[in-house]
Design a protein around this motif. Structure first.
Motif, PDB file in Angstrom:
ATOM      1  N   GLN A 214      33.937  44.067  32.605  1.00 51.05           N
ATOM      2  CA  GLN A 214      35.106  44.311  31.752  1.00 51.05           C
ATOM      3  C   GLN A 214      36.148  43.195  31.853  1.00 51.05           C
TER       4      GLN A 214
ATOM      5  N   LYS B  75      44.241  42.706  43.876  1.00 47.76           N
ATOM      6  CA  LYS B  75      43.801  43.627  42.822  1.00 47.76           C
ATOM      7  C   LYS B  75      43.183  44.911  43.367  1.00 47.76           C
TER       8      LYS B  75
ATOM      9  N   LEU C 200      42.282  48.501  41.552  1.00 52.81           N
ATOM     10  CA  LEU C 200      40.883  48.714  41.175  1.00 52.81           C
ATOM     11  C   LEU C 200      40.298  49.973  41.794  1.00 52.81           C
TER      12      LEU C 200
ATOM     13  N   LYS D  22      33.731  46.632  36.606  1.00 51.41           N
ATOM     14  CA  LYS D  22      35.033  45.957  36.564  1.00 51.41           C
ATOM     15  C   LYS D  22      34.847  44.464  36.258  1.00 51.41           C
TER      16      LYS D  22
ATOM     17  N   GLN E 132      37.944  42.448  34.530  1.00 51.77           N
ATOM     18  CA  GLN E 132      39.014  42.726  35.488  1.00 51.77           C
ATOM     19  C   GLN E 132      38.818  41.977  36.806  1.00 51.77           C
TER      20      GLN E 132
END
Length: 228
Positions: A89, A189, A193, A86, A91
């Motif tokens: 990427q 988040k 996630l 994550k 995020q």
């Protein structure tokens, strides 16, 4: 003596489970982890290490997909491959990853990691003993009641640990010049996630506090520190 035998057997069972759990956890982590080697994260963990006045903070990647961080009973810190992906990427930011590492350091520093393993084994022993006792008076339903009671106790202890580790992480992040912003933004988040739907579960049944409660606790600590 005969009446105490089930309880004694449950205690011995708990001790055996503790030793086995420690061995099994260490073996699993050794076989499925590698040391984290990301230059950006290393730079930021070096700042935290300096704040703690230690040489370095060693972090490992645990090769599983669920998004999580964990602290082993032996004091090692792990980030799952799913969580690291994550971050790769985009995020999750490097500062947010640092807040996860700081949180897990809190579990280690405050003794939660080792105690959780002991608690887990002890709760299994207590569940077994309680199920035996209640089963005599309330057949069939007694063992179920014992399981529910021990699950509620475990969830309450875990939530307390999470608040304490959050406070430790906040203090460390502030001292390292990172601040608590990334810690709070990551909380918003986490549900997405992890794919969790915590809002559908009563707070007292969750092993982690609700996001709003965790952020509120961090801000309360910040206000207290500012006033001090």
């Amino acid at each position: 003596m005969i009446k105490l035998l089930p309880i004694l057997l449950a205690v011995l069972y708990g001790l055996a489970m503790y030793r086995f759990s420690v061995w099994r956890t260490a073996r699993e982590l050794d076989a499925n982890s590698t040391e984290l080697a990301d230059p950006i994260l290393k730079h930021i963990t070096d700042r935290m290490a300096q704040a703690l006045e230690i040489d370095r903070i060693k972090v490992h990647i645990y090769e599983i997909e669920p998004v999580n961080g964990l602290a082993a009973p032996d004091g090692r810190i792990f980030i799952t491959r799913g969580f690291f992906n994550k971050y790769r990427q985009g995020q999750v930011t490097s500062e947010e990853m640092a807040s996860v590492i700081a949180h897990e350091l809190g579990h280690v520093a405050l003794g939660h990691s080792r105690r959780r393993m002991i608690d887990f084994s002890g709760q299994n022993a207590m569940r077994t003993a309680l199920a035996m006792i209640l089963g005599r008076f309330i057949p069939f339903i007694g063992p179920w009641i014992a399981g529910v009671l021990m699950s509620l106790l475990a969830a309450r202890l875990s939530r307390s640990d999470e608040f304490e580790a959050d406070a430790y992480a906040s203090a460390l992040l502030v001292k390292a010049g990172i601040g608590t912003g990334p810690q709070k933004s990551l909380f918003t988040k986490l549900e997405k996630l992890t794919g969790a739907r915590g809002a559908a579960v009563p707070a007292w049944m969750m092993s982690h506090p609700k996001t709003q409660q965790r952020i509120a606790a961090i801000e309360a600590n910040e206000a207290k520190w500012a006033a001090g």
